[in-house]
Design an enzyme around this catalytic site. Structure first.
Site, PDB file in Angstrom:
ATOM      1  N   HIS A  67       1.023  -1.263  -0.381  1.00  0.00           N
ATOM      2  CA  HIS A  67       0.180  -0.053   0.401  1.00  0.00           C
ATOM      3  C   HIS A  67       0.569   0.950   0.291  1.00  0.00           C
ATOM      4  O   HIS A  67       0.622   1.879  -0.820  1.00  0.00           O
ATOM      5  CB  HIS A  67      -1.044   0.243   1.116  1.00  0.00           C
ATOM      6  CG  HIS A  67      -1.654   1.159   1.329  1.00  0.00           C
ATOM      7  ND1 HIS A  67      -3.233   0.981   1.026  1.00  0.00           N
ATOM      8  CD2 HIS A  67      -1.440   1.992   1.460  1.00  0.00           C
ATOM      9  CE1 HIS A  67      -3.964   2.480   1.554  1.00  0.00           C
ATOM     10  NE2 HIS A  67      -2.915   3.256   2.428  1.00  0.00           N
ATOM     11  N   GLU A  68       1.966   1.716   1.093  1.00  0.00           N
ATOM     12  CA  GLU A  68       2.478   2.977   1.210  1.00  0.00           C
ATOM     13  C   GLU A  68       3.558   2.650   0.194  1.00  0.00           C
ATOM     14  O   GLU A  68       4.176   3.625   0.044  1.00  0.00           O
ATOM     15  CB  GLU A  68       3.395   2.679   2.362  1.00  0.00           C
ATOM     16  CG  GLU A  68       2.430   2.574   3.255  1.00  0.00           C
ATOM     17  CD  GLU A  68       1.243   3.451   3.583  1.00  0.00           C
ATOM     18  OE1 GLU A  68       1.937   4.269   3.340  1.00  0.00           O
ATOM     19  OE2 GLU A  68       0.546   3.286   4.488  1.00  0.00           O
ATOM     20  N   HIS A 112       1.554   4.154  -3.467  1.00  0.00           N
ATOM     21  CA  HIS A 112       2.479   6.043  -2.504  1.00  0.00           C
ATOM     22  C   HIS A 112       2.966   6.377  -2.642  1.00  0.00           C
ATOM     23  O   HIS A 112       3.359   7.506  -3.410  1.00  0.00           O
ATOM     24  CB  HIS A 112       1.383   6.509  -1.137  1.00  0.00           C
ATOM     25  CG  HIS A 112       0.236   5.846  -1.034  1.00  0.00           C
ATOM     26  ND1 HIS A 112      -0.566   7.309  -1.086  1.00  0.00           N
ATOM     27  CD2 HIS A 112      -0.317   6.398   0.767  1.00  0.00           C
ATOM     28  CE1 HIS A 112      -1.558   6.809  -0.507  1.00  0.00           C
ATOM     29  NE2 HIS A 112      -1.637   6.188   0.605  1.00  0.00           N
ATOM     30  N   GLU A 148      -4.126   7.259  -3.095  1.00  0.00           N
ATOM     31  CA  GLU A 148      -5.288   6.022  -3.168  1.00  0.00           C
ATOM     32  C   GLU A 148      -5.671   5.292  -3.976  1.00  0.00           C
ATOM     33  O   GLU A 148      -5.461   3.782  -3.621  1.00  0.00           O
ATOM     34  CB  GLU A 148      -6.742   6.520  -1.565  1.00  0.00           C
ATOM     35  CG  GLU A 148      -6.967   5.373  -0.758  1.00  0.00           C
ATOM     36  CD  GLU A 148      -5.949   4.978   0.233  1.00  0.00           C
ATOM     37  OE1 GLU A 148      -4.879   6.117   0.317  1.00  0.00           O
ATOM     38  OE2 GLU A 148      -6.569   3.986   0.770  1.00  0.00           O
TER      39      GLU A 148
END
Lengths: 493, 493
Positions: B257-258, B261, B287
């Site tokens: 997830h990170e 980003h 997101e």
């Protein structure tokens, strides 16, 4: 009111410097390599903004109008005025140019040292020396441009004084060194290169830094970097770095050296938090603490009598068949060598004198950057009888000149001298002396905090030295210490 | 000339923000605990100086006079003017009051959550909502005060649009969720809590982040923190954090997830370095990237077919007796639960809708702070059939409202919707579609960089969405994706 405004502004400058310091620490220990270019710009901006804020007209007015309410505020105003006077002499454009140039020079030095190619670093060194001369001219001086630079690191000290003290030290320790070199030496130094797992080395060094010297994870941390250093962003945020080498004492003594710096900063009184007083009095006084921990304590017989069992536990293979006395003698080997940071207590100061003489000549223009490697090698031969096989192990070995730190080197030896002078003053107290004999340093640390650390920059190095030891800085205690210690180890009589 | 001055000033603001960001990252990942008090002061100073510099009269003049020379500069001026207009609408007194109130509310929330005592947090939430209404009034809005708040996180988005999209999403996925819940589920989820050494978890997650998604140590690093996050100080200095839990997929999917980003920030074109354009377009678009990596790719069948062998190598005991298909099904378990951050792809958006509806009603005054827990629990029952046993696992679970972040929650779901819409647009290219089927994401990454990442904030989220996918944001692709994926996994037909 204006005192409050002044304190707010000095706090902001302190915070900007802390942020710049963190960026620098991060660059050396954490940062991904590709970030280097932008980080250089960011650090230059922070340094520029801090300089701009501190040298602003309004800061000058606040300093001029400040009416300190007590001794604490008086010290803040005194130190800030001194810094302000010095800083306003350097235009922002100069500071930003210097920061950028130093960043480039640093990267060039890393590369040049790695490939032992002096030629690629030389243009950067020329630029550093040019910046140093311009800086000295901007700052002003009476006797010698070097004084203007030295003053940044050792307030009040002059090149002429350094020359005198160094000459005295050289004349009285070169004969000792020659006697040691001529002496029989039956110790086995290969034990100092026995395999010692990197993580175990660092863990042992860190554990002892806590047990012996009081450095703890609550307010400090340990990392690895190419060149060991200490930095901090408050007295509760101390960062030391170390590096691991096949010669494992480098990691241990390096860690305890940086621990000395860290505990000095830890000891500065909280009343000066976020003010320019909240740092060590000078690099020399700082070095007196790091060298005391590293050498006077860390390389002492009682220290190893106490901590040898911990070494046995941390690295049984390293300690196998040894005892505290064997190790004490091994880590105190005196041997002329090429590398300053690996030098023993007797030869170390010759490395410093050499650099002092060369940077003085570079600054004066009596030595050219092109001729520096040759001059370096000639002095190495004269003082230590050594010839560097390449520039990486010669003129390129230190980071300092690549960072524009001209006038910095002498403080190492000034610190050595002061370390013994302070320790002897402290040991006039029998409790402290008895503690040192058992490697129980809590009483000594309390004395250092009371007589040295707490003052921060509120006393000048000379005031501090006289107040703590009863006399100005002298080479005598250090020379006597070297004779006492090494005549015994090498059975000279 | 004034364009150069403007760029210099915006660069300084960017560098101050980078320094503040580094201080924050360091606080979460490296800093010794005792440093917290002073670090808080230092970070406030940095934020204050950046704000002061950006909102200064002189910056306004430079922005007003700026004459962009090309499209790149035009975007910088456009975005900076928008930020400046917004920043200068809030008086310093209001910002200071809000900062103090948020600080108090945050501490009250930590305490209230720990003891599950909503009553002690309620007065702070009342104050947060009052501040949010006043902030909306200061910023100005046409249709609804919520629009002014949402605009900070999702420029151009309106509450009315969110309502419409969310209603559509709810109506079309609630029946799916009910069918899933009613379905047989024979999978063994205990495998997801098999002992997995923390260092091995992190190393596996990081290795795959590099192999699959292109995040490498040259320009990024991974650390641990209490709450996972991504931050960066330039496009070559990306930092992601993760945390290790008994439920080991949390570390893996959190890392990816990170990584989403981080790779967004990595892809922003270098031409906007050190300008306000150099960030993702909005929280929603951000997101979309993190959820794409975490869920659309990381929780896909091809992904596990490709990376299961690496898991076997990294953690043989965890993978013992399993295969890619078993793992694929296990990590895609759908189960209504109480906690948003632990929710699966199907239920996650209901957590978000619930918060959006409640904060809208609070802002409008149609729901009182006192009645909030009851309203929360009623909606949890309605959407997810769950009843929180206490407020800690109910209305007090998220940090956002205690930090004054009203208008933030919807961006999580907007990002989910956009993630599928973007992936499907990309997969119109057969090479990309074939790549995704083999978990070979280089072609997809190239498309994302070209159509999303490179623009930074130079396009609004809506412009970006239309340009990249050919249509405005819609729930259709996401709804279809959920049906396709979960009807197959749960054998619904």
């Amino acid at each position: 009111m204006s005192m409050e405004q002044l304190k707010k502004r000095l706090g902001q400058v302190s915070d900007l410097n802390a942020a710049g310091g963190l960026m620098s620490w991060d660059q050396e220990t954490q940062m991904p390599p590709e970030a280097a270019r932008v980080r250089g710009i960011q650090m230059a901006t922070l340094a520029g903004l801090a300089h701009e804020l501190f040298t602003a007209q309004e800061t000058g007015t606040l300093l001029a109008q400040a009416q300190p309410g007590d001794e604490v505020e008086a010290a803040v105003v005194r130190v800030a005025r001194r810094d302000h006077e010095r800083a306003t002499k350097l235009p922002t454009a100069f500071v930003e140019e210097a920061t950028r140039a130093r960043n480039e020079a640093h990267h060039a030095w890393v590369d040049a040292r790695q490939h032992s190619r002096y030629a690629t670093f030389a243009p950067h060194l020329t630029r550093m020396m040019d910046l140093a001369r311009r800086q000295a001219d901007l700052l002003g001086y009476e006797a010698h441009p070097y004084d203007a630079l030295l003053d940044a690191y050792e307030p009040g000290m002059k090149a002429a004084q350094v020359k005198t003290v160094f000459a005295d030290l050289r004349d009285r320790t070169l004969p000792l060194l020659r006697r040691i070199v001529a002496a029989d030496d039956a110790a086995d130094y290969r034990i100092l290169e026995r395999p010692f797992a990197p993580e175990a080395q660092k863990a042992f060094a860190w554990k002892v830094a806590g047990d012996a010297f009081g450095l703890r994870g609550d307010f400090a941390r340990q990392d690895e970097s190419a060149h060991p250093f200490q930095t901090n962003f408050s007295r509760s945020d101390l960062r030391i770095t170390t590096r691991v080498e096949p010669y494992w004492p480098a990691c241990l003594f390096g860690t305890w050296h940086e621990t000395g710096h860290a505990m000095y900063e830890r000891g500065v009184a909280e009343r000066w938090e976020r003010t320019p007083v909240s740092r060590g009095a000078s690099l020399g006084v700082h070095e007196s603490q790091s060298r005391m921990f590293e050498n006077l304590l860390g390389r002492s017989r009682p220290f190893w009598q106490r901590y040898f069992p911990q070494l046995q536990q941390a690295a049984p293979e390293v300690a196998a068949g040894l005892d505290a006395e064997t190790l004490y003698r091994a880590v105190n080997r005196v041997r002329p060598s090429l590398i300053r940071v690996e030098a023993d207590e007797v030869t170390y100061n010759f490395h410093v004198m050499l650099r002092f003489e060369l940077e003085l000549a570079l600054l004066e223009g009596t030595l050219s950057v092109q001729d520096l490697p040759e001059a370096w090698n000639a002095k190495m031969a004269e003082y230590l009888g050594q010839t560097p096989p390449d520039d990486a192990r010669g003129v390129l070995q230190d980071v300092h000149w690549s960072a524009g730190l001209v006038g910095y080197f002498p403080t190492y030896t000034l610190g050595n001298l002061l370390s013994v002078q302070l320790l002897e003053a402290a040991q006039r107290d029998p409790t402290i002396a008895a503690g040192v004999e058992q490697a129980e340093y809590a009483p000594l640390l309390a004395w250092l905090t009371e007589h040295v650390h707490q003052y921060g920059r509120s006393l000048t190095p000379e005031e501090l030295t006289v107040q703590a030891t009863g006399q100005p800085l002298s080479a005598d205690p250090y020379v006597a210490y070297l004779h006492r210690k090494y005549e015994e180890i090498y059975s000279l009589s």
